[in-house]
Design a protein around this motif. Structure first.
Motif, PDB file in Angstrom:
ATOM      1  N   SER A 103      35.096  48.249  55.307  1.00 53.98           N
ATOM      2  CA  SER A 103      36.406  48.751  55.574  1.00 53.98           C
ATOM      3  C   SER A 103      37.426  48.296  54.685  1.00 53.98           C
ATOM      4  CB  SER A 103      36.933  48.625  57.006  1.00 53.98           C
ATOM      5  OG  SER A 103      36.909  47.022  56.968  1.00 53.98           O
ATOM      6  N   ALA A 104      37.241  47.422  53.560  1.00 53.95           N
ATOM      7  CA  ALA A 104      38.196  47.103  52.675  1.00 53.95           C
ATOM      8  C   ALA A 104      38.704  48.075  51.784  1.00 53.95           C
ATOM      9  CB  ALA A 104      37.402  45.845  51.759  1.00 53.95           C
ATOM     10  N   ASP A 105      40.104  47.807  51.518  1.00 56.55           N
ATOM     11  CA  ASP A 105      40.780  48.710  50.393  1.00 56.55           C
ATOM     12  C   ASP A 105      40.096  48.889  49.321  1.00 56.55           C
ATOM     13  OD1 ASP A 105      42.906  48.929  52.518  1.00 56.55           O
ATOM     14  OD2 ASP A 105      44.079  47.736  51.379  1.00 56.55           O
ATOM     15  N   SER A 106      39.419  47.922  48.799  1.00 58.87           N
ATOM     16  CA  SER A 106      38.624  47.929  47.344  1.00 58.87           C
ATOM     17  C   SER A 106      37.086  48.204  47.399  1.00 58.87           C
ATOM     18  CB  SER A 106      38.913  46.530  46.648  1.00 58.87           C
ATOM     19  OG  SER A 106      38.362  45.724  47.505  1.00 58.87           O
ATOM     20  N   PHE A 107      36.779  48.656  48.595  1.00 63.07           N
ATOM     21  CA  PHE A 107      35.268  48.943  48.754  1.00 63.07           C
ATOM     22  C   PHE A 107      34.907  50.070  47.991  1.00 63.07           C
ATOM     23  CE2 PHE A 107      31.857  51.020  50.634  1.00 63.07           C
ATOM     24  CZ  PHE A 107      30.811  49.906  50.838  1.00 63.07           C
ATOM     25  N   ALA A 108      35.517  50.934  47.718  1.00 59.96           N
ATOM     26  CA  ALA A 108      35.062  52.149  46.789  1.00 59.96           C
ATOM     27  C   ALA A 108      34.847  51.553  45.407  1.00 59.96           C
ATOM     28  CB  ALA A 108      35.991  53.573  46.869  1.00 59.96           C
ATOM     29  N   ALA A 109      35.718  50.958  45.048  1.00 60.23           N
ATOM     30  CA  ALA A 109      35.697  50.354  43.704  1.00 60.23           C
ATOM     31  C   ALA A 109      34.497  49.318  43.451  1.00 60.23           C
ATOM     32  CB  ALA A 109      37.130  49.511  43.257  1.00 60.23           C
ATOM     33  N   PHE A 110      34.378  48.436  44.480  1.00 62.15           N
ATOM     34  CA  PHE A 110      33.148  47.681  44.364  1.00 62.15           C
ATOM     35  C   PHE A 110      31.722  48.388  44.455  1.00 62.15           C
ATOM     36  CE2 PHE A 110      36.656  44.742  44.246  1.00 62.15           C
ATOM     37  CZ  PHE A 110      36.227  43.770  43.124  1.00 62.15           C
ATOM     38  N   SER A 111      31.785  49.293  45.063  1.00 59.81           N
ATOM     39  CA  SER A 111      30.670  50.128  45.392  1.00 59.81           C
ATOM     40  C   SER A 111      30.265  50.783  44.134  1.00 59.81           C
ATOM     41  CB  SER A 111      30.778  51.065  46.589  1.00 59.81           C
ATOM     42  OG  SER A 111      31.012  50.444  47.508  1.00 59.81           O
ATOM     43  N   ALA A 112      31.067  51.213  43.073  1.00 58.71           N
ATOM     44  CA  ALA A 112      30.639  51.784  41.736  1.00 58.71           C
ATOM     45  C   ALA A 112      31.128  50.992  40.553  1.00 58.71           C
ATOM     46  CB  ALA A 112      31.825  52.933  41.861  1.00 58.71           C
ATOM     47  N   CYS A 113      31.552  49.504  40.670  1.00 55.71           N
ATOM     48  CA  CYS A 113      31.929  49.027  39.254  1.00 55.71           C
ATOM     49  C   CYS A 113      30.480  48.511  38.653  1.00 55.71           C
ATOM     50  CB  CYS A 113      32.850  47.854  39.585  1.00 55.71           C
ATOM     51  SG  CYS A 113      32.168  46.642  40.583  1.00 55.71           S
ATOM     52  N   GLY A 114      30.837  48.192  37.508  1.00 53.01           N
ATOM     53  CA  GLY A 114      29.736  47.440  36.767  1.00 53.01           C
ATOM     54  C   GLY A 114      30.274  45.856  36.648  1.00 53.01           C
ATOM     55  N   PRO A 115      31.066  45.509  35.748  1.00 58.40           N
ATOM     56  CA  PRO A 115      31.739  44.171  35.726  1.00 58.40           C
ATOM     57  C   PRO A 115      32.495  43.812  36.835  1.00 58.40           C
ATOM     58  CG  PRO A 115      32.556  45.417  34.099  1.00 58.40           C
ATOM     59  CD  PRO A 115      31.790  46.445  34.715  1.00 58.40           C
ATOM     60  N   PHE A 116      32.850  42.733  37.000  1.00 62.19           N
ATOM     61  CA  PHE A 116      33.550  41.866  38.014  1.00 62.19           C
ATOM     62  C   PHE A 116      33.992  40.471  37.752  1.00 62.19           C
ATOM     63  CE2 PHE A 116      29.758  41.333  40.197  1.00 62.19           C
ATOM     64  CZ  PHE A 116      29.847  40.387  40.757  1.00 62.19           C
ATOM     65  N   ALA A 117      34.906  39.981  38.093  1.00 70.36           N
ATOM     66  CA  ALA A 117      35.238  38.830  38.087  1.00 70.36           C
ATOM     67  C   ALA A 117      35.469  37.882  39.063  1.00 70.36           C
ATOM     68  CB  ALA A 117      36.528  38.729  36.982  1.00 70.36           C
ATOM     69  N   VAL A 118      34.997  36.780  39.231  1.00 72.68           N
ATOM     70  CA  VAL A 118      35.269  35.909  40.356  1.00 72.68           C
ATOM     71  C   VAL A 118      35.973  34.630  39.970  1.00 72.68           C
ATOM     72  CG1 VAL A 118      34.227  34.423  42.219  1.00 72.68           C
ATOM     73  CG2 VAL A 118      33.114  36.785  41.338  1.00 72.68           C
ATOM     74  N   SER A 119      37.279  34.209  40.557  1.00 74.32           N
ATOM     75  CA  SER A 119      38.019  33.191  40.464  1.00 74.32           C
ATOM     76  C   SER A 119      38.033  32.289  41.875  1.00 74.32           C
ATOM     77  CB  SER A 119      39.626  33.663  40.231  1.00 74.32           C
ATOM     78  OG  SER A 119      39.654  34.591  39.089  1.00 74.32           O
ATOM     79  N   VAL A 120      37.452  30.972  41.350  1.00 71.41           N
ATOM     80  CA  VAL A 120      37.526  29.967  42.465  1.00 71.41           C
ATOM     81  C   VAL A 120      38.829  29.261  42.697  1.00 71.41           C
ATOM     82  CG1 VAL A 120      36.288  27.964  43.009  1.00 71.41           C
ATOM     83  CG2 VAL A 120      35.388  29.651  41.838  1.00 71.41           C
ATOM     84  N   LEU A 121      39.448  29.509  43.723  1.00 73.57           N
ATOM     85  CA  LEU A 121      40.745  29.012  43.831  1.00 73.57           C
ATOM     86  C   LEU A 121      40.986  27.517  44.202  1.00 73.57           C
ATOM     87  CD1 LEU A 121      42.136  32.165  46.060  1.00 73.57           C
ATOM     88  CD2 LEU A 121      41.902  31.783  43.764  1.00 73.57           C
ATOM     89  N   GLY A 122      42.200  27.101  43.621  1.00 73.52           N
ATOM     90  CA  GLY A 122      42.639  25.690  43.999  1.00 73.52           C
ATOM     91  C   GLY A 122      43.619  25.923  45.423  1.00 73.52           C
ATOM     92  N   SER A 123      43.906  24.845  45.826  1.00 66.05           N
ATOM     93  CA  SER A 123      44.923  24.542  46.948  1.00 66.05           C
ATOM     94  C   SER A 123      46.299  25.073  46.644  1.00 66.05           C
ATOM     95  CB  SER A 123      44.991  23.253  47.395  1.00 66.05           C
ATOM     96  OG  SER A 123      45.334  22.342  46.426  1.00 66.05           O
ATOM     97  N   GLU A 124      46.380  25.214  45.511  1.00 71.82           N
ATOM     98  CA  GLU A 124      47.893  25.701  45.167  1.00 71.82           C
ATOM     99  C   GLU A 124      48.102  27.172  45.041  1.00 71.82           C
ATOM    100  OE1 GLU A 124      45.595  25.414  41.025  1.00 71.82           O
ATOM    101  OE2 GLU A 124      45.743  24.418  42.947  1.00 71.82           O
ATOM    102  N   HIS A 125      46.756  27.889  45.178  1.00 70.15           N
ATOM    103  CA  HIS A 125      46.761  29.324  45.261  1.00 70.15           C
ATOM    104  C   HIS A 125      46.770  30.011  46.650  1.00 70.15           C
ATOM    105  CE1 HIS A 125      44.446  28.527  41.258  1.00 70.15           C
ATOM    106  NE2 HIS A 125      45.565  29.255  41.033  1.00 70.15           N
ATOM    107  N   ASP A 126      47.526  29.352  47.525  1.00 74.56           N
ATOM    108  CA  ASP A 126      47.388  29.775  48.899  1.00 74.56           C
ATOM    109  C   ASP A 126      48.363  31.150  48.889  1.00 74.56           C
ATOM    110  OD1 ASP A 126      49.167  29.971  51.592  1.00 74.56           O
ATOM    111  OD2 ASP A 126      47.161  28.637  51.968  1.00 74.56           O
ATOM    112  N   ALA A 127      49.263  31.353  48.529  1.00 75.97           N
ATOM    113  CA  ALA A 127      49.944  32.583  48.577  1.00 75.97           C
ATOM    114  C   ALA A 127      49.137  33.832  47.832  1.00 75.97           C
ATOM    115  CB  ALA A 127      51.558  32.548  47.891  1.00 75.97           C
ATOM    116  N   LEU A 128      48.413  33.518  46.663  1.00 76.60           N
ATOM    117  CA  LEU A 128      47.833  34.448  46.026  1.00 76.60           C
ATOM    118  C   LEU A 128      46.732  34.844  46.987  1.00 76.60           C
ATOM    119  CD1 LEU A 128      47.375  34.845  42.524  1.00 76.60           C
ATOM    120  CD2 LEU A 128      45.303  35.185  43.711  1.00 76.60           C
TER     121      LEU A 128
END
Length: 167
Positions: A64-89
């Motif tokens: 049900s995610a807004d981005s589901f269609a994009a990730f259902s069809a994408c090839g490349p993607f990036a993963v960012s591991v968050l630190g404690s200062e990234h709360d708002a993001l």
């Protein structure tokens, strides 16, 4: 074993959610570009390494995610591991219906994908496999590149339905 001990009781959705909220996990933001070249992304706590050879990770995304269609069809993607200062993001990328890329805090990977600036680690991935599992998609990515943040910092943790940091 007694008959009572052999009886398995099915957990309801709320009971299951409450139990899973007691499991602390790291937090990541996953990003890609859709078929029109528009950035898409989401916050996830369902993320883990799968294999060292080849280097594989997995992340889970709600159907049900807004981005589901994009990730259902994408090839490349990036993963960012968050630190404690990234709360708002993390909150912004977990919120439906907002422009997740409008408020800053992002940079580009060498491959041109959006990623979280100053994250603890950043992974460039290519889709290795997709699996439907209940109301989620399991996205398995082959890690093509990894960058470690300059400052180890404290990781962001998701526990009891909120973002926290380790003491």
């Amino acid at each position: 074993m007694t008959e009572a001990a052999q009886t398995v009781r099915r957990a309801g959705a709320e009971e299951f959610r409450a139990a899973m909220a007691r499991f602390a996990s790291g937090v990541v933001v996953v990003t890609t570009l859709d078929s029109d070249g528009e950035p898409r992304g989401f916050t996830a706590s369902s993320f883990c390494s799968v294999s060292l050879r080849p280097p594989l990770i997995l992340v889970c995304l709600a159907n049900s995610a807004d981005s589901f269609a994009a990730f259902s069809a994408c090839g490349p993607f990036a993963v960012s591991v968050l630190g404690s200062e990234h709360d708002a993001l993390a909150t912004r990328f977990a919120t439906r219906g907002v422009n997740k890329f409008a408020s800053g805090g992002l940079s580009l990977t060498p491959g041109g994908l959006p990623a979280v600036a100053d994250s603890l680690a950043e992974l460039d991935c290519e889709v290795h496999a997709r699996h439907q599992a209940g109301d989620h998609m399991i996205l398995v990515g082959r890690v093509c590149g990894a960058r470690i943040g300059e400052d180890a910092g404290a990781p962001m943790v998701h526990y009891e339905r909120s973002f926290r940091s380790l003491a």
